[in-house]
Scaffold this motif. Structure first.
Motif, PDB file in Angstrom:
ATOM      1  N   SER A   1      31.961  42.171  39.892  1.00 24.96           N
ATOM      2  CA  SER A   1      31.562  43.045  40.985  1.00 24.96           C
ATOM      3  C   SER A   1      31.991  42.512  42.347  1.00 24.96           C
ATOM      4  O   SER A   1      31.855  43.210  43.354  1.00 24.96           O
ATOM      5  N   ASP A   2      32.528  41.289  42.414  1.00 21.39           N
ATOM      6  CA  ASP A   2      32.903  40.714  43.705  1.00 21.39           C
ATOM      7  C   ASP A   2      34.193  41.364  44.193  1.00 21.39           C
ATOM      8  O   ASP A   2      35.248  41.263  43.552  1.00 21.39           O
ATOM      9  N   ALA A   3      34.103  41.998  45.357  1.00 22.43           N
ATOM     10  CA  ALA A   3      35.243  42.752  45.875  1.00 22.43           C
ATOM     11  C   ALA A   3      36.409  41.842  46.209  1.00 22.43           C
ATOM     12  O   ALA A   3      37.576  42.184  45.947  1.00 22.43           O
ATOM     13  N   ASN A   4      36.131  40.669  46.806  1.00 22.41           N
ATOM     14  CA  ASN A   4      37.207  39.741  47.140  1.00 22.41           C
ATOM     15  C   ASN A   4      37.891  39.213  45.890  1.00 22.41           C
ATOM     16  O   ASN A   4      39.116  39.061  45.850  1.00 22.41           O
ATOM     17  N   GLY A   5      37.099  38.921  44.860  1.00 25.10           N
ATOM     18  CA  GLY A   5      37.681  38.438  43.619  1.00 25.10           C
ATOM     19  C   GLY A   5      38.614  39.446  43.004  1.00 25.10           C
ATOM     20  O   GLY A   5      39.721  39.129  42.580  1.00 25.10           O
ATOM     21  N   ARG A   6      38.182  40.726  42.965  1.00 27.14           N
ATOM     22  CA  ARG A   6      39.046  41.775  42.417  1.00 27.14           C
ATOM     23  C   ARG A   6      40.301  41.928  43.257  1.00 27.14           C
ATOM     24  O   ARG A   6      41.406  42.086  42.724  1.00 27.14           O
ATOM     25  N   LYS A   7      40.126  41.867  44.566  1.00 29.48           N
ATOM     26  CA  LYS A   7      41.265  42.018  45.485  1.00 29.48           C
ATOM     27  C   LYS A   7      42.310  40.933  45.228  1.00 29.48           C
ATOM     28  O   LYS A   7      43.516  41.203  45.167  1.00 29.48           O
ATOM     29  N   ILE A   8      41.859  39.694  45.070  1.00 28.33           N
ATOM     30  CA  ILE A   8      42.780  38.575  44.844  1.00 28.33           C
ATOM     31  C   ILE A   8      43.507  38.736  43.514  1.00 28.33           C
ATOM     32  O   ILE A   8      44.743  38.605  43.434  1.00 28.33           O
ATOM     33  N   ILE A   9      42.752  39.038  42.467  1.00 26.63           N
ATOM     34  CA  ILE A   9      43.357  39.115  41.130  1.00 26.63           C
ATOM     35  C   ILE A   9      44.370  40.254  41.055  1.00 26.63           C
ATOM     36  O   ILE A   9      45.492  40.074  40.546  1.00 26.63           O
ATOM     37  N   VAL A  10      44.023  41.393  41.577  1.00 30.94           N
ATOM     38  CA  VAL A  10      44.948  42.526  41.512  1.00 30.94           C
ATOM     39  C   VAL A  10      46.200  42.235  42.336  1.00 30.94           C
ATOM     40  O   VAL A  10      47.334  42.539  41.917  1.00 30.94           O
TER      41      VAL A  10
ATOM     42  N   ILE B   1      50.828  35.246  35.468  1.00 31.47           N
ATOM     43  CA  ILE B   1      50.190  34.984  34.168  1.00 31.47           C
ATOM     44  C   ILE B   1      48.737  34.569  34.363  1.00 31.47           C
ATOM     45  O   ILE B   1      47.836  35.018  33.642  1.00 31.47           O
ATOM     46  N   GLU B   2      48.475  33.704  35.342  1.00 28.97           N
ATOM     47  CA  GLU B   2      47.097  33.289  35.610  1.00 28.97           C
ATOM     48  C   GLU B   2      46.234  34.480  36.007  1.00 28.97           C
ATOM     49  O   GLU B   2      45.064  34.571  35.626  1.00 28.97           O
ATOM     50  N   ALA B   3      46.803  35.385  36.791  1.00 23.97           N
ATOM     51  CA  ALA B   3      46.057  36.580  37.195  1.00 23.97           C
ATOM     52  C   ALA B   3      45.715  37.448  35.987  1.00 23.97           C
ATOM     53  O   ALA B   3      44.595  37.977  35.881  1.00 23.97           O
ATOM     54  N   ILE B   4      46.670  37.604  35.070  1.00 22.03           N
ATOM     55  CA  ILE B   4      46.405  38.389  33.857  1.00 22.03           C
ATOM     56  C   ILE B   4      45.277  37.744  33.057  1.00 22.03           C
ATOM     57  O   ILE B   4      44.355  38.427  32.582  1.00 22.03           O
ATOM     58  N   LYS B   5      45.310  36.421  32.928  1.00 18.85           N
ATOM     59  CA  LYS B   5      44.254  35.717  32.191  1.00 18.85           C
ATOM     60  C   LYS B   5      42.897  35.875  32.872  1.00 18.85           C
ATOM     61  O   LYS B   5      41.852  35.827  32.218  1.00 18.85           O
TER      62      LYS B   5
ATOM     63  N   ASN C   1      35.242  45.451  32.981  1.00 14.58           N
ATOM     64  CA  ASN C   1      34.746  46.064  34.207  1.00 14.58           C
ATOM     65  C   ASN C   1      35.600  47.285  34.544  1.00 14.58           C
ATOM     66  O   ASN C   1      36.829  47.203  34.616  1.00 14.58           O
ATOM     67  N   ASP C   2      34.947  48.434  34.753  1.00 10.68           N
ATOM     68  CA  ASP C   2      35.683  49.689  34.972  1.00 10.68           C
ATOM     69  C   ASP C   2      36.591  49.617  36.189  1.00 10.68           C
ATOM     70  O   ASP C   2      37.746  50.069  36.141  1.00 10.68           O
ATOM     71  N   ASP C   3      36.071  49.048  37.303  1.00 13.88           N
ATOM     72  CA  ASP C   3      36.878  48.977  38.523  1.00 13.88           C
ATOM     73  C   ASP C   3      38.112  48.106  38.313  1.00 13.88           C
ATOM     74  O   ASP C   3      39.212  48.444  38.764  1.00 13.88           O
ATOM     75  N   VAL C   4      37.916  46.976  37.640  1.00  8.46           N
ATOM     76  CA  VAL C   4      39.038  46.052  37.380  1.00  8.46           C
ATOM     77  C   VAL C   4      40.053  46.731  36.471  1.00  8.46           C
ATOM     78  O   VAL C   4      41.269  46.720  36.731  1.00  8.46           O
TER      79      VAL C   4
ATOM     80  N   ALA D   1      43.886  47.588  37.336  1.00  4.69           N
ATOM     81  CA  ALA D   1      44.876  46.687  36.728  1.00  4.69           C
ATOM     82  C   ALA D   1      45.723  47.341  35.645  1.00  4.69           C
ATOM     83  O   ALA D   1      46.890  46.974  35.467  1.00  4.69           O
ATOM     84  N   GLN D   2      45.157  48.290  34.904  1.00  7.93           N
ATOM     85  CA  GLN D   2      45.869  48.795  33.730  1.00  7.93           C
ATOM     86  C   GLN D   2      47.244  49.379  34.051  1.00  7.93           C
ATOM     87  O   GLN D   2      48.222  49.063  33.358  1.00  7.93           O
ATOM     88  N   PRO D   3      47.388  50.204  35.097  1.00  9.60           N
ATOM     89  CA  PRO D   3      48.742  50.710  35.390  1.00  9.60           C
ATOM     90  C   PRO D   3      49.723  49.596  35.744  1.00  9.60           C
ATOM     91  O   PRO D   3      50.906  49.676  35.388  1.00  9.60           O
TER      92      PRO D   3
END
Length: 816
Positions: free
Chosen positions: A596-605, A617-621, A627-630, A634-636
């Motif tokens: 749910s952390d917005a910054n975490g999702r922002k960084i990973i995406v 590769i690290e981001a994919i891992k 999580n629906d938002d993630v 990410a899926q596309p």
């Protein structure tokens, strides 16, 4: 010598070992009584007995004092004759021999500098020698006969040697210490159909008219006995050149067409290292040979490096080999750098092994930066740091170590990875020009002789004008590393940014010169500071509260760090700080946050589109696709990565992530990916399809069996091991046998479960024997307890199969 990584397998916790009295023994550099001058050998081989018949003429001289005696290392030999040679005549000498050391009474007292020649007629019997290897070198019998009676179908017949640390004395009597240096001649009589390789130049080849040939190799420059080498077998030679010197690649005939694919960049590396060091490659040729059943990763024999067969590959296999993801190129450049650091100037004792191995380790990063860019180099050195920092007892060991249980223990993450990381820091502190000038001084001052860390310090001080005692005392002659806790304070009234750095490790504070970058209003300013105490406070006057304070901004420190940045600050760091580790630190933080952390999702995406494949590769891992938002974000991107990313390993990682969703909508994507030339991509696609329909995966695996290697064969093996019948056993057993250590242990539990349900008792016995052989080979890495548990499970599954139970008991006994 290339570093070896221990195989990964869950291990039981062992009790603390009792105090070892050997650790209290000071390991002095061996006294020089006699010096080696020249070594001449005439050898032939008995393939049936696995013997080598040798004749030796060794020239020596007293080092500093008169002497009438000589001691030579000679392990497990039959000694027929020892004589002094004068005017072409042999006069027998008296000697005693305890199977390890020859003590010879000379014919007279010899003065310092007075040469004499001793002749020895002997038989080397390496397979009867009982010796123990190490974490880096799994065996130490010196001379190896591979499949000499041709009993293993399809396996080549080879002979090769491995001298480090002190195993050359298993195939010729010598003073087997790194502080000795000698020129060399070898006459090798071999079956005419075979190729030979040794140090130096091939001077002549003579047909003997009886199906044998004698090759004469000569090394005109002195080098240490452990760097002597021989190899004999059916090799195809591909020749290259650097500045008129022969560069050659010896490969099994199957891989010879791909020699340039495997080794073709070697002349470019020789040129780069020669220019960087200001010392041209010093030997008259450079050869690389690949052998079977090698006992380590590779070995830097002077002018003739020997590699294990993992380095071989077809062009298709090489598609998935990237610098920081597989052994191969990093090992090639590591061994090549040894030709300067290790061979040209050699550690005077195993205590100072750092001047060999730390430099070779550092050279891997040096080449990565030069050839592939800073991100690749930074990723490589970060891997070194992680290997050292995560090792359980590494922090207790000095880099220069005068107390150790056995010389083999010096080949560890301290000598390799910690040492390489320290040189990386030292280069940054001194600057490239002064650092490489210092290496040049060290090499030229000690050329064809021996060196130690103090001589390195003196050379770097001469080049830089800086005192480096503080650096060498804390990093070379003491153990451990800093453990840093970094916190921040902002004083709005005084517009002062404070940074609080606590060193929480036991013992004294480390002296650490570091850079601190402050990002204020989108602009970066750099401050160079020194940390000197266990608790340092850094204060900076700035115009406004910084968006980011980046401590250790050059990412140089070998340290464990807890950095209390906020999510906003890590997000800013990922987007604005330039280095690989800046971005990796942000991704690592994000990976540990709740979905749910917005910054975490922002960084990973954002990191899914990073410029460096390792970060992608690290981001994919790090993705939490539950999580629906993630998942929606990410899926596309993952689908696009799986289809178009330029890096095969990124494609494979994206496919594996999508496979975890078990979404039938990805079926077409997976089937398309099965047509890739990349084994890694095919493997991931097969895994994805198997997750959707496990039963159908058996049929799909059958269709891919014929041309399967690497990751693909691993996936097929896992599918068969999980769902297969006796019909699939021959494939599984063959691929398990061919797999490297990591491959074996990654599939071990499925493999054992498969053995448990086999109908054929004969097949089960084959599998139990494979587990036993694997456990015995890697027992020193602590894998035995886990394998014993696995074997107990097989016993339970096959309780009604008396032969299997008996075999499992024997395997368990062998591992205890």
């Amino acid at each position: 010598m290339a570093a070896i990584n221990a195989p990964a397998l869950a291990q039981t916790t062992a009790p603390a070992p009792p105090e070892n009295p050997n650790l209290k023994i000071y390991r002095a550099t061996p006294e020089k009584i006699n010096d080696l001058v020249h070594t001449k050998l005439d050898v032939r081989f008995d393939y049936k007995k696995r013997f080598m018949y040798g004749k030796e003429w060794v020239t020596l001289k007293p080092h500093a004092y008169k002497t009438d005696s000589l001691r030579l290392d000679a392990k497990g030999m039959d000694i027929k004759t020892i004589a002094v040679v004068k005017a072409g005549k042999n006069t027998p000498l008296k000697f005693t021999y305890d199977s390890l050391s020859l003590n010879i009474k000379l014919d007279k007292v010899y003065n310092p500098g007075e040469n004499y020649i001793v002749y020895i007629d002997y038989t080397s019997k390496p397979d009867q020698l009982k010796v123990q290897g190490s974490m880096a070198i799994s065996d130490a019998k010196g001379l190896y006969f591979i499949n000499p009676d041709s009993t293993v179908k399809g396996k080549p017949v080879q002979i090769w040697t491995q001298g480090e640390t002190e195993s050359s004395s298993a195939w010729f009597p010598t003073i087997d210490k790194p502080s000795q240096k000698t020129t060399e001649e070898i006459y090798m009589t071999v079956p005419s159909k075979y190729v030979t390789l040794s140090n130096g130049k091939l001077v002549s080849q003579k047909s003997n008219g009886n199906g044998t040939r004698t090759d004469y190799w000569k090394m005109d420059l002195p080098h240490s006995p452990y760097l002597f080498m021989m190899a004999v077998g059916d090799f195809k030679i591909t020749k290259d050149v650097w500045k008129g010197k022969e560069v050659s690649y010896y490969l099994e005939p199957k891989y010879a067409p791909y020699a340039k694919n495997i080794f073709g960049y070697t002349p470019e590396v020789i040129e780069f290292y020669s220019k960087t060091l200001g010392v041209d490659y010093p030997w008259n040729k450079y050869a690389q040979i690949v052998v079977r059943d090698y006992v380590s990763g590779a070995m830097e024999n002077t002018s003739a490096t020997l590699h294990g067969d993992y380095v071989q590959g077809t062009p298709r296999q090489l598609l998935d080999r990237y610098y920081n993801t597989a052994q191969g190129e990093s090992t090639v450049v590591h061994e090549l750098f040894h030709q300067w650091f290790g061979d040209y100037v050699t550690a005077e004792s195993w205590s100072n092994l750092t001047v060999n191995e730390s430099f070779a380790d550092f050279s891997e990063t040096l080449w990565a930066e030069h050839k592939y860019g800073k991100d690749e180099g930074d990723a490589h050195i970060n891997g070194d740091r992680r290997s050292y920092l995560n090792a359980p007892d590494a922090a207790t060991k000095n880099l220069v170590r005068f107390y150790y249980n056995d010389k083999e223990d010096m080949f560890d993450v301290v000598t390799y990875q910690k040492g390489g990381s320290i040189l990386y820091m030292l280069r940054n502190y001194l600057g490239n020009e002064a650092f490489y000038k210092g290496l040049n001084i060290y090499l030229k001052t000690n050329a064809l002789k021996n060196g130690e860390a103090q001589q390195l310090r003196l050379a770097l001080e001469e080049a830089s004008g800086k005192d480096l005692n503080w650096f060498f005392n804390q990093w070379y002659y003491n153990a451990g590393h800093p453990i840093l806790n970094i916190t921040y304070g902002w004083d709005a009234a005084n517009k002062t940014q404070s940074v609080y750095v606590q060193q929480t490790q036991a013992g004294n504070a480390f002296t650490l010169p570091i850079a601190v970058d402050l990002y204020v209003g989108g602009k970066k300013t750099r401050q160079q500071v020194w940390l000197r105490t266990k608790s340092d406070t850094l204060t900076f006057k700035v115009a406004a509260k910084p968006e980011l304070v980046n401590v250790d901004a050059e990412k140089m420190l070998l340290a464990k760090k807890t950095d209390t940045k906020t999510g906003d600050e890590f997000a800013y760091q990922y987007a604005n700080a330039p280095l690989y580790l800046d971005r990796l630190e942000a991704v690592t933080w994000a990976r540990n946050q709740a979905s749910s952390d917005a910054n975490g999702r922002k960084i990973i995406v954002a990191a899914l589109k990073d410029k460096y494949y390792g970060i992608r590769i690290e981001a994919i891992k790090a993705l939490k696709l539950s999580n629906d938002d993630v998942r929606n974000a990410a899926q596309p991107i993952l689908v696009s990565m799986a289809q178009t990313d330029p890096n095969n390993l990124v494609k494979a990682a994206a496919l594996n992530a999508l496979g975890g969703l078990k979404a039938s909508g990805n079926t077409t994507l997976f089937k398309q990916a099965l047509g890739s030339q990349s084994y890694a991509v095919q493997s991931a696609a097969l895994n994805g399809l198997a997750a959707l329909d496990p039963a159908a995966s058996l049929t799909m695996a059958k269709g891919l069996e014929k041309d399967s290697e690497g990751d693909l064969s691993q996936s097929i093996l896992n599918i068969y091991a999980a769902n297969g019948t006796d019909a699939e056993w021959p494939y599984v057993n063959q691929k398990f046998e061919e797999a490297d250590a990591q491959g074996k242990f990654s599939v071990m539990r499925n493999y054992a479960a498969y053995i448990g349900r086999l109908q054929s008792s004969a097949y089960a016995l084959q599998g139990i024997e494979q587990i036993k052989a694997t456990g015995v080979r890697y027992k020193q890495y602590g894998v035995a307890p886990a394998l014993v548990t696995i074997l107990e499970g097989i016993k339970t599954q096959r309780a009604k199969d008396e032969a299997s139970v008996k075999a499992a008991d024997a395997a368990i006994a062998a591992l205890k």
